[in-house]
Design an enzyme around this catalytic site. Structure first.
Site, PDB file in Angstrom:
ATOM      1  N   ASP A 334       2.004  18.010 -14.968  1.00  0.00           N
ATOM      2  CA  ASP A 334       1.337  16.714 -15.104  1.00  0.00           C
ATOM      3  C   ASP A 334       0.203  16.752 -16.125  1.00  0.00           C
ATOM      4  O   ASP A 334      -0.430  15.725 -16.379  1.00  0.00           O
ATOM      5  CB  ASP A 334       0.786  16.271 -13.737  1.00  0.00           C
ATOM      6  CG  ASP A 334       0.480  14.788 -13.681  1.00  0.00           C
ATOM      7  OD1 ASP A 334       1.194  14.008 -14.332  1.00  0.00           O
ATOM      8  OD2 ASP A 334      -0.490  14.405 -13.000  1.00  0.00           O
ATOM      9  N   SER A 356      -0.044   7.372 -13.533  1.00  0.00           N
ATOM     10  CA  SER A 356       1.283   7.884 -13.194  1.00  0.00           C
ATOM     11  C   SER A 356       1.896   7.082 -12.056  1.00  0.00           C
ATOM     12  O   SER A 356       1.226   6.760 -11.068  1.00  0.00           O
ATOM     13  CB  SER A 356       1.188   9.356 -12.784  1.00  0.00           C
ATOM     14  OG  SER A 356       0.632  10.129 -13.829  1.00  0.00           O
ATOM     15  N   GLN A 406       8.475  11.573 -16.487  1.00  0.00           N
ATOM     16  CA  GLN A 406       7.484  10.773 -15.778  1.00  0.00           C
ATOM     17  C   GLN A 406       7.409   9.373 -16.376  1.00  0.00           C
ATOM     18  O   GLN A 406       7.545   9.198 -17.587  1.00  0.00           O
ATOM     19  CB  GLN A 406       6.100  11.424 -15.829  1.00  0.00           C
ATOM     20  CG  GLN A 406       5.063  10.706 -14.976  1.00  0.00           C
ATOM     21  CD  GLN A 406       3.721  11.424 -14.951  1.00  0.00           C
ATOM     22  OE1 GLN A 406       2.748  10.954 -15.528  1.00  0.00           O
ATOM     23  NE2 GLN A 406       3.671  12.565 -14.271  1.00  0.00           N
TER      24      GLN A 406
END
Length: 424
Positions: A334, A356, A406
């Site tokens: 991430d 996110s 993502q």
């Protein structure tokens, strides 16, 4: 009894799954096989049990007498994968075989193996363990529930870092499956910002268990609300086909490039840091060494291509537990990820933001998270305030070890939107 069969059995005992894999292997070396006929006492009230019993085959009846004013008693039946031991509290127990019974008994002198210092290490030493191992350690509350905290030495920016949610949730999931079943994929959703000042409760649902596969759902709960969840899949290693199409970019070795300013220090956790202490909203460096391949220095207002390549590895040495290395890989993934989709839209005077929404990963090969990995990230598209990023990690041999994707909300920030965005 065959040692491989013993390890196979012990790995499916729920109370043992939260232990380090090395502890389970040691328990397998010390257990003794006990056989009983139907109606035979395993032990009677007042007799020492001698150890911890794991039911291999058959069933037992446990009659518990509480020595209190009302003389309450209870009767239980336990079967395969349950465990029992003679109590030393206010109750006494008779344990009787209901049918032909086989147990593995761990003698009392080895009972310390049931109480390791962490879920990853039998003898974790806070002075020497890798910071990310400490961050991803959890406190088991029962076989399906774990507690995590945001340590004072963990990265944060006013809320729980997304990689911490993923790494800790996967740690919880990994500690409810046979240690020979290894994480191969997960799909995660970020629902609410995590509060760094309170513990996170990870609740695991055992969705599937078949000989070679397992699936788990993990809810991260704060203030009685689910703030994050993921579904993870596990697979026992098998022989099969193999190929690889992606090629690792030709880049300088990590020793030849400079660390990223502000991130190379690593986390310095205080000595004897208690896990009951949680975080405070102050900046600390990452528990990761980072070496960007592009030598240029950019600001958040510099327009550039939606891609980035950098080397990274954990600070310190991690235990030889592939489950932990994959949790660390998720923790890494991430970092500078969805933000890449903002790169073409950055310019002076404009403040971009990213939040996110969901994150998916696939693990292709074993790897060590404390060895250098090359993270290659690009963002092929952004539209309707949603950015899309994808990433691949290669080891130094050029083998693709994991892939990630993502989606997040990306937008130009205005003062009136700041309060609203923080609640997404």
């Amino acid at each position: 009894m065959d040692s491989a069969a013993v390890i196979e059995f012990l790995g499916d005992v729920p109370v043992l799954q939260r232990l380090p894999s090395s502890s389970i292997r040691k328990i397998a070396q010390h257990v003794m096989v006990k056989h009983y006929n139907s109606g035979e006492y395993v032990f009677k009230e007042g007799e020492p049990g001698g150890g911890i019993y794991f039911i291999w085959e058959g069933e037992v009846e446990v009659s518990s007498q509480f020595h209190s004013n009302n003389h309450d008693s209870q009767v239980f039946q336990w079967r395969k994968f349950d465990y029992f031991t003679q109590s030393e509290s206010i109750r006494q127990e008779d344990v009787i075989a209901l049918n032909k019974l086989t147990c593995l008994m761990l003698p009392d002198k080895y009972s310390y193996l049931m109480n390791p210092k962490s879920i990853w290490s039998e003898d974790m030493n806070l002075e020497t363990c890798a910071p990310v191992e400490h961050i991803l350690s959890l406190d088991p509350l029962d076989v399906n529930t774990f507690r995590g905290v945001t340590l004072k030495g963990a990265p944060k920016s006013g809320k729980v870092y997304g990689g911490q949610f993923m790494g800790q949730a996967l740690a919880a999931a990994s500690k409810t499956v046979h240690f020979l079943k290894i994480l191969h994929s997960f799909h995660a959703h970020f629902l609410l910002p995590g509060d760094i000042n309170i513990p996170i409760i990870y609740e695991v649902d055992r969705l599937r268990d078949v000989p070679n596969l397992a699936a788990r759902r993990v809810n991260a709960v704060q203030k009685e609300r689910i703030v994050f969840f993921l579904i993870a899949s596990f697979h026992r290693e098998e022989e099969g086909f193999h190929h690889q199409e992606p090629t690792m970019p030709s880049v300088p070795d990590p020793e030849e490039v400079l660390p990223k300013n502000g991130l190379e220090e690593g986390v310095k956790l205080p000595r004897h840091h208690l896990r009951s202490q949680v975080s405070t909203p102050t900046f600390v460096p990452w528990p990761t060494e980072i070496r960007p391949v592009d030598p240029k220095t950019y600001t958040r207002h510099t327009t550039r291509h939606p891609s980035v390549v950098y080397w990274l590895r954990a600070k310190g040495r991690l235990p030889d537990d592939q489950a932990l290395h994959r949790c660390v890989g998720a923790y890494y993934s991430d970092l500078l990820f969805i933000q890449i989709s903002l790169n073409p839209h950055r310019r002076e005077g404009m403040s971009p933001s990213s939040i996110s929404l969901d994150h998916s990963m696939w693990f292709h090969r074993d790897f060590r998270a404390d060895d250098w990995l090359l993270y290659v990230i690009d963002s092929p598209t952004a539209y309707h305030a949603r950015g899309f990023s994808r990433g691949q990690m290669f080891n130094r041999k050029g083998q693709l070890v994991l892939s990630a994707m993502q989606v997040g909300v990306v937008r130009k920030m205005t003062p009136s939107m700041a309060a609203y965005a923080s609640k997404l």
